[in-house]
Design an enzyme around this catalytic site. Structure first.
Site, PDB file in Angstrom:
ATOM      1  N   GLU A 199      -5.347  -5.344  10.638  1.00  0.00           N
ATOM      2  CA  GLU A 199      -4.390  -4.255  10.812  1.00  0.00           C
ATOM      3  C   GLU A 199      -4.707  -3.505  12.101  1.00  0.00           C
ATOM      4  OE1 GLU A 199      -2.473  -3.161   6.815  1.00  0.00           O
ATOM      5  OE2 GLU A 199      -4.146  -1.822   7.142  1.00  0.00           O
ATOM      6  N   HIS A 230      -9.504   0.908   4.994  1.00  0.00           N
ATOM      7  CA  HIS A 230      -8.222   1.131   5.678  1.00  0.00           C
ATOM      8  C   HIS A 230      -8.447   2.039   6.884  1.00  0.00           C
ATOM      9  CE1 HIS A 230      -4.108   2.379   6.461  1.00  0.00           C
ATOM     10  NE2 HIS A 230      -3.726   1.343   5.754  1.00  0.00           N
ATOM     11  N   GLY A 266       2.099   2.202  10.698  1.00  0.00           N
ATOM     12  CA  GLY A 266       2.992   3.342  10.538  1.00  0.00           C
ATOM     13  C   GLY A 266       3.662   3.780  11.824  1.00  0.00           C
ATOM     14  N   ASN A 289       0.861  -1.181   0.000  1.00  0.00           N
ATOM     15  CA  ASN A 289       0.000   0.000   0.000  1.00  0.00           C
ATOM     16  C   ASN A 289       0.900   1.235   0.000  1.00  0.00           C
ATOM     17  OD1 ASN A 289      -1.819   2.030   0.486  1.00  0.00           O
ATOM     18  ND2 ASN A 289      -2.323   1.385   2.579  1.00  0.00           N
ATOM     19  N   GLU A 325      -6.807   4.400   8.050  1.00  0.00           N
ATOM     20  CA  GLU A 325      -6.582   5.829   7.822  1.00  0.00           C
ATOM     21  C   GLU A 325      -7.847   6.479   7.257  1.00  0.00           C
ATOM     22  OE1 GLU A 325      -2.986   5.384   5.571  1.00  0.00           O
ATOM     23  OE2 GLU A 325      -1.908   4.884   7.397  1.00  0.00           O
ATOM     24  N   SER A 373       3.355  -2.143  10.398  1.00  0.00           N
ATOM     25  CA  SER A 373       4.801  -2.069  10.620  1.00  0.00           C
ATOM     26  C   SER A 373       5.550  -3.355  10.264  1.00  0.00           C
ATOM     27  CB  SER A 373       5.084  -1.647  12.067  1.00  0.00           C
ATOM     28  OG  SER A 373       4.565  -0.356  12.312  1.00  0.00           O
ATOM     29  N   LYS A 377       0.075   4.235  -0.267  1.00  0.00           N
ATOM     30  CA  LYS A 377      -0.613   5.392   0.335  1.00  0.00           C
ATOM     31  C   LYS A 377      -0.445   6.633  -0.553  1.00  0.00           C
ATOM     32  CE  LYS A 377       0.262   3.342   4.821  1.00  0.00           C
ATOM     33  NZ  LYS A 377       0.114   3.471   6.256  1.00  0.00           N
TER      34      LYS A 377
HETATM   35  C1  PEP Z   1      -0.871  -0.066   5.879  1.00  0.00           C
HETATM   36  O1  PEP Z   1      -0.888   1.080   5.458  1.00  0.00           O
HETATM   37  O2  PEP Z   1      -1.774  -0.859   5.553  1.00  0.00           O
HETATM   38  C2  PEP Z   1       0.234  -0.466   6.745  1.00  0.00           C
HETATM   39  C3  PEP Z   1       0.206  -1.653   7.269  1.00  0.00           C
HETATM   40  O3  PEP Z   1       1.206   0.461   6.954  1.00  0.00           O
HETATM   41  P1  PEP Z   1       2.637   0.215   7.676  1.00  0.00           P
HETATM   42  O4  PEP Z   1       3.211  -1.056   7.073  1.00  0.00           O
HETATM   43  O5  PEP Z   1       3.439   1.419   7.298  1.00  0.00           O
HETATM   44  O6  PEP Z   1       2.398   0.080   9.109  1.00  0.00           O
END
Ligand code: PEP
Length: 264
Positions: A175, A103, A181, A17, A105, A221, A19
């Site tokens: 997630e 997601h 992040g 992803n 976010e 992460s 983003k």
């Molecule tokens: C994500 O955006 O779905 C994600 C898991 O981000 P990160 O790997 O940066 O934590």
């Protein structure tokens, strides 16, 4: 559903992803490196989810490789007066096979709720796109012992009126919001507990066969340094990777290590 498109087995499945990152030239460079590496990564399903502005370019670059394309969002209507939105037919037309829905976010910053996410999943399915549905608890919910109930309510609400045939096309990404992040990933045990629970809910809703075949990803992460112990968990079928997917070498390492673990 996309007739030619048949997903391989359960794992490993690794999606990046990107983003709101990557200009056209940066996207070209990253996609080219991943495509080049993909010829030695046949054991995995690889999906790139770039921003809308570079989908068409990335679609051209992945042609002839096993790398697949996903979008980061979809609108719930198929066309019309919805300024700024992107529809399922548009995503399919540009070469997408997958779309991320729900997601955290978007849930947190854009305030998308489960009703909206349910509509988006339906829009993806009727447009022959595989939804990658993100669910997961906040830190506060985890600390209050509400992790599993939060996961359950998200699945129940996001998959409202989704039948078994449709549910078989949905990939779920667990997630935890506190891990996205932040550099702080879920422990392998925490991930496995959540993934097991998701499979149990799918079993109850849609039966054993669907639950056993469902692809359940972990996201939060993930890096080359922590991917092995997460991939070692029985119910972790792959990863949705944010930050570490922006660098070709780290994304490729994550895929290589996932294949290594799952092929053992
Ligand atoms: C994500 O955006 O779905 C994600 C898991 O981000 P990160 O790997 O940066 O934590």
């Amino acid at each position: 559903m996309n007739k030619e498109k048949k997903r391989k087995g359960r794992s490993p499945f690794v999606a990046g992803n990107w983003k709101m990152n990557k200009t056209l030239s940066e996207a070209r460079e990253l996609a080219k490196s991943i495509v080049k590496a993909s010829f030695n990564l046949a054991g995995a399903e690889i999906v790139l989810c770039p921003p809308f502005t570079v989908l068409y370019e990335v679609a051209k670059l992945i042609e002839g490789s096993s790398v697949q394309l996903g979008a980061q969002d979809i609108f719930w209507e198929d066309s019309g007066a919805f300024t700024g939105e992107i529809s399922g037919p548009m995503l399919l037309d540009v070469g997408c096979q997958y779309v991320i829905v729900g997601h955290s976010e978007r849930r947190q910053i854009i305030k998308e709720n489960d009703d909206i996410i349910n509509l988006k999943i339906k829009a993806a399915l009727r447009n022959n796109l595989f939804p990658i549905l993100c669910i997961g608890e906040t830190l506060e919910e985890r600390e209050k012992g509400l992790t599993l109930s939060r996961i359950e309510s998200q699945i129940e609400n996001d998959l409202k009126n989704i039948n078994q045939e449709e549910a078989a096309k949905i990939i779920i990404a667990y997630e935890p919001v506190w891990a996205i992040g932040t550099g702080k990933n879920a422990t392998p045990d925490q991930a496995e507990e959540a993934h097991q629970y998701i499979r149990k809910i799918l079993n109850r809703k849609y039966g054993n066969e669907l639950a056993n075949c469902a692809i359940i990803l972990y996201g939060g992460s993930v890096k080359p340094e922590n991917v092995v112990s997460l991939a070692e968990q029985d119910n972790v079928d792959g990863f949705l990777v944010g930050g570490a997917s922006l660098d070709a070498q780290s994304f490729i390492k994550i895929i290589e290590k996932s294949i290594e673990v799952k092929q053992k």
